[in-house]
Motif scaffolding. Structure first.
Motif, mmCIF file in Angstrom:
data_model
loop_
_atom_site.group_PDB
_atom_site.id
_atom_site.type_symbol
_atom_site.label_atom_id
_atom_site.label_comp_id
_atom_site.label_asym_id
_atom_site.label_seq_id
_atom_site.Cartn_x
_atom_site.Cartn_y
_atom_site.Cartn_z
ATOM 1 N N MET A 149 0.802 -1.198 0.144
ATOM 2 C CA MET A 149 0.266 -0.062 0.043
ATOM 3 C C MET A 149 0.724 1.526 -0.236
ATOM 4 O O MET A 149 0.314 2.422 -0.837
ATOM 5 N N LEU A 150 2.225 1.381 0.076
ATOM 6 C CA LEU A 150 3.109 2.391 0.097
ATOM 7 C C LEU A 150 3.666 2.228 -0.441
ATOM 8 O O LEU A 150 4.163 3.303 -1.374
ATOM 9 N N GLY A 151 3.446 1.379 -1.775
ATOM 10 C CA GLY A 151 3.656 1.144 -3.348
ATOM 11 C C GLY A 151 4.981 0.425 -3.645
ATOM 12 O O GLY A 151 4.616 1.033 -5.152
ATOM 13 N N ALA A 152 4.615 -0.152 -2.809
ATOM 14 C CA ALA A 152 5.796 -1.444 -3.349
ATOM 15 C C ALA A 152 5.076 -2.389 -4.771
ATOM 16 O O ALA A 152 4.443 -2.638 -4.457
ATOM 17 N N PRO A 153 5.681 -2.157 -5.570
ATOM 18 C CA PRO A 153 4.854 -3.188 -6.786
ATOM 19 C C PRO A 153 5.639 -4.085 -6.585
ATOM 20 O O PRO A 153 5.953 -5.200 -7.948
ATOM 21 N N PHE A 154 4.580 -5.358 -5.568
ATOM 22 C CA PHE A 154 5.147 -6.886 -5.502
ATOM 23 C C PHE A 154 4.307 -7.439 -5.641
ATOM 24 O O PHE A 154 4.470 -8.514 -6.091
ATOM 25 N N LEU A 155 2.758 -6.950 -6.502
ATOM 26 C CA LEU A 155 1.910 -7.565 -6.702
ATOM 27 C C LEU A 155 1.185 -6.934 -8.269
ATOM 28 O O LEU A 155 0.845 -8.431 -8.368
ATOM 29 N N THR A 156 2.168 -7.113 -8.958
ATOM 30 C CA THR A 156 2.208 -6.603 -10.317
ATOM 31 C C THR A 156 1.402 -7.781 -10.687
ATOM 32 O O THR A 156 1.357 -7.535 -12.383
ATOM 33 N N LYS A 157 3.418 -7.960 -10.638
ATOM 34 C CA LYS A 157 2.910 -9.855 -11.653
ATOM 35 C C LYS A 157 2.087 -10.842 -10.955
ATOM 36 O O LYS A 157 1.375 -11.010 -12.422
ATOM 37 N N LEU A 158 1.160 -11.098 -10.120
ATOM 38 C CA LEU A 158 -0.192 -11.134 -10.027
ATOM 39 C C LEU A 158 -1.490 -10.846 -10.660
ATOM 40 O O LEU A 158 -2.151 -11.899 -11.470
ATOM 41 N N GLU A 159 -0.778 -9.554 -10.667
ATOM 42 C CA GLU A 159 -2.086 -9.412 -12.196
ATOM 43 C C GLU A 159 -2.217 -9.123 -13.131
ATOM 44 O O GLU A 159 -3.266 -9.493 -13.748
ATOM 45 N N ARG A 192 -2.569 11.703 1.595
ATOM 46 C CA ARG A 192 -1.430 10.630 2.389
ATOM 47 C C ARG A 192 -2.719 9.427 2.845
ATOM 48 O O ARG A 192 -1.277 8.612 3.629
ATOM 49 N N LEU A 193 -3.299 8.677 2.662
ATOM 50 C CA LEU A 193 -4.595 8.600 3.731
ATOM 51 C C LEU A 193 -3.862 6.745 3.145
ATOM 52 O O LEU A 193 -3.927 5.412 3.985
ATOM 53 N N ARG A 194 -3.472 6.772 2.482
ATOM 54 C CA ARG A 194 -3.407 5.217 1.838
ATOM 55 C C ARG A 194 -2.110 4.644 2.656
ATOM 56 O O ARG A 194 -1.692 3.549 2.362
ATOM 57 N N GLN A 195 -1.389 5.339 2.175
ATOM 58 C CA GLN A 195 -0.149 5.672 2.593
ATOM 59 C C GLN A 195 0.106 5.451 4.123
ATOM 60 O O GLN A 195 0.408 5.071 4.705
ATOM 61 N N LEU A 196 -0.579 6.383 4.687
ATOM 62 C CA LEU A 196 -0.528 6.171 6.466
ATOM 63 C C LEU A 196 -1.224 4.977 6.560
ATOM 64 O O LEU A 196 -1.009 4.481 7.652
ATOM 65 N N ASN A 197 -2.354 4.793 5.664
ATOM 66 C CA ASN A 197 -2.442 2.928 6.425
ATOM 67 C C ASN A 197 -1.846 1.865 6.326
ATOM 68 O O ASN A 197 -1.249 1.053 6.998
ATOM 69 N N GLY A 198 -1.390 2.319 4.918
ATOM 70 C CA GLY A 198 -0.279 1.494 4.721
ATOM 71 C C GLY A 198 1.498 1.404 5.808
ATOM 72 O O GLY A 198 1.784 0.320 6.693
ATOM 73 N N ALA A 199 1.027 2.350 6.521
ATOM 74 C CA ALA A 199 2.458 2.797 7.827
ATOM 75 C C ALA A 199 1.538 1.977 9.094
ATOM 76 O O ALA A 199 2.043 1.808 9.489
ATOM 77 N N VAL A 200 0.546 2.245 8.721
ATOM 78 C CA VAL A 200 0.293 1.740 9.994
ATOM 79 C C VAL A 200 -0.248 0.017 10.633
ATOM 80 O O VAL A 200 0.308 -0.903 11.183
ATOM 81 N N MET A 201 0.065 -0.477 9.266
ATOM 82 C CA MET A 201 -0.584 -2.140 8.669
ATOM 83 C C MET A 201 0.898 -2.049 8.712
ATOM 84 O O MET A 201 1.000 -3.809 9.307
ATOM 85 N N VAL A 202 1.896 -1.857 7.933
ATOM 86 C CA VAL A 202 3.424 -2.195 9.171
ATOM 87 C C VAL A 202 3.645 -2.389 10.162
ATOM 88 O O VAL A 202 4.741 -3.529 11.243
ATOM 89 N N LEU A 203 3.748 -1.638 10.952
ATOM 90 C CA LEU A 203 3.701 -1.701 12.109
ATOM 91 C C LEU A 203 2.705 -1.769 12.956
ATOM 92 O O LEU A 203 3.506 -3.354 14.051
ATOM 93 N N SER A 204 1.311 -2.702 12.279
ATOM 94 C CA SER A 204 0.774 -3.751 13.496
ATOM 95 C C SER A 204 1.271 -5.148 13.380
ATOM 96 O O SER A 204 1.415 -5.831 14.328
ATOM 97 N N GLY A 205 1.612 -4.748 11.902
ATOM 98 C CA GLY A 205 2.672 -7.015 12.250
ATOM 99 C C GLY A 205 3.318 -6.753 12.678
ATOM 100 O O GLY A 205 3.983 -7.731 13.030
ATOM 101 N N LEU A 206 5.263 -5.525 12.257
ATOM 102 C CA LEU A 206 5.804 -5.795 13.296
ATOM 103 C C LEU A 206 5.571 -6.022 14.852
ATOM 104 O O LEU A 206 6.270 -6.716 15.519
ATOM 105 N N ALA A 207 4.257 -6.009 15.285
ATOM 106 C CA ALA A 207 4.163 -5.087 16.432
ATOM 107 C C ALA A 207 3.463 -6.843 16.954
ATOM 108 O O ALA A 207 3.677 -7.919 17.797
ATOM 109 N N VAL A 208 2.978 -7.743 15.673
ATOM 110 C CA VAL A 208 1.702 -9.190 15.764
ATOM 111 C C VAL A 208 2.703 -10.388 15.699
ATOM 112 O O VAL A 208 3.375 -11.239 16.752
#
Length: 292
Positions: free
Chosen positions: A98-108, A198-214
């Motif tokens: 969500m922060l912009g990394a094109p990891f899933l473009t090949k899957l698309e 930049r709400l999408r990027q903010l949500n992406g950052a929150v998800m990254v932090l949440s994943g690290l916390a989990v």
């Protein structure tokens, strides 16, 4: 599955919906043009119907993803911390996407082949002037290749529960609806606000932090608790040893205290007995002397 995970899926769908609009904008326009001859009331009902079909497809995909997680991953995740670590890793991966990394473009691109394969069937649903056609269009729409959808499906996989996966994908789809049903003016306003803050990027950052916390925080806490517990165990062992030593010393002192008077009394009785015996022996000797 926790409410926090459902909330993450909902926000992921909402803040990622500008991307959905870019992918689905032409499809939404085509659907709208095919309903130009119906009444406004029926038009709204048809829009709700094909969105219901789309969310149903998402739920079906989530059900399959959860089933895969249950059958493939569940046997590997019993009695260990792998479920938590895997969930944290997926949240980090989706957040970075969500922060912009094109990891899933090949899957698309791979998914686009399947979408093209459905083209003859998609042509048969137009015009969307009946509810069965609208529902079928929505069901097909759910298979439109989208990196955001694939990211949500990854979370559904690690939910390792089919019903949880279906619920998560349905809620994700709900988050995308406001952008896709809004009017042209409202779409522009939503896109502007989401882009400006930049709400999408903010949500992406929150998800990254949440994943690290989990994934990380419970392990750190466990290590800290383990070291703290070990210190307590050593202290308890030392305290126990000290208490045992004090108890033993007290018991020995008590035994000495109890035995000393008894021994003194016995020695005194022995001395008196010996004195008495010597006195008797003296008297006997005197008597024998007088007898001679």
């Amino acid at each position: 599955m926790t409410m926090a995970l459902l909330a993450a899926a909902l926000l992921m769908g909402f803040f990622g919906s500008p991307h959905c609009l870019g992918m689905c904008g032409g499809l939404v326009t085509a659907f709208g043009l095919s309903m130009k001859d119906v009444s406004p009331t029926k038009r709204r009902a048809l829009v709700a119907t094909y969105h219901l079909g789309r969310l149903s497809s998402y739920a079906l995909l989530g059900l399959l993803a959860g089933f895969i997680g249950t059958t493939v991953l569940e046997p590997l995740m019993k009695g260990n911390s792998l479920p938590r670590i895997l969930l944290g890793a997926v949240l980090v991966f989706v957040g970075v996407t969500m922060l912009g990394a094109p990891f899933l473009t090949k899957l698309e691109r791979f998914g686009m082949r399947f979408w093209q394969y459905l083209s003859p069937l998609r042509q048969k649903v137009f015009p969307l002037n009946t509810f069965p056609r609208a529902l079928t269009a929505g069901l097909l729409w759910g298979f439109l290749p989208c990196g955001l959808v694939y990211g949500a499906l990854l979370i559904a996989v690690v939910a390792h529960n089919p019903l949880s996966g279906a619920a998560l994908m349905f809620v994700f789809g709900l988050g995308t609806i406001p952008m896709l049903v809004a009017t042209h003016e409202t779409v522009g306003w939503l896109r502007d606000k989401i882009g400006r803050f930049r709400l999408r990027q903010l949500n992406g950052a929150v998800m990254v932090l949440s994943g690290l916390a989990v994934a990380v925080v419970p392990m750190v806490m466990a290590n800290m608790h383990g070291g703290h517990g070990g210190g307590h165990a050593q202290m308890d062992h030392s305290s126990h040893s000290a208490m045992m030593s004090e108890t033993d010393a007290h018991n020995i002192d008590q035994m000495n205290h109890d035995m000393t008077p008894a021994m003194d009394h016995d020695m005194q009785d022995m001395d008196n007995h010996m004195d008495h015996s010597m006195h008797d022996m003296g008297d006997d000797a005197t008597s024998m002397h007088h007898g001679q």
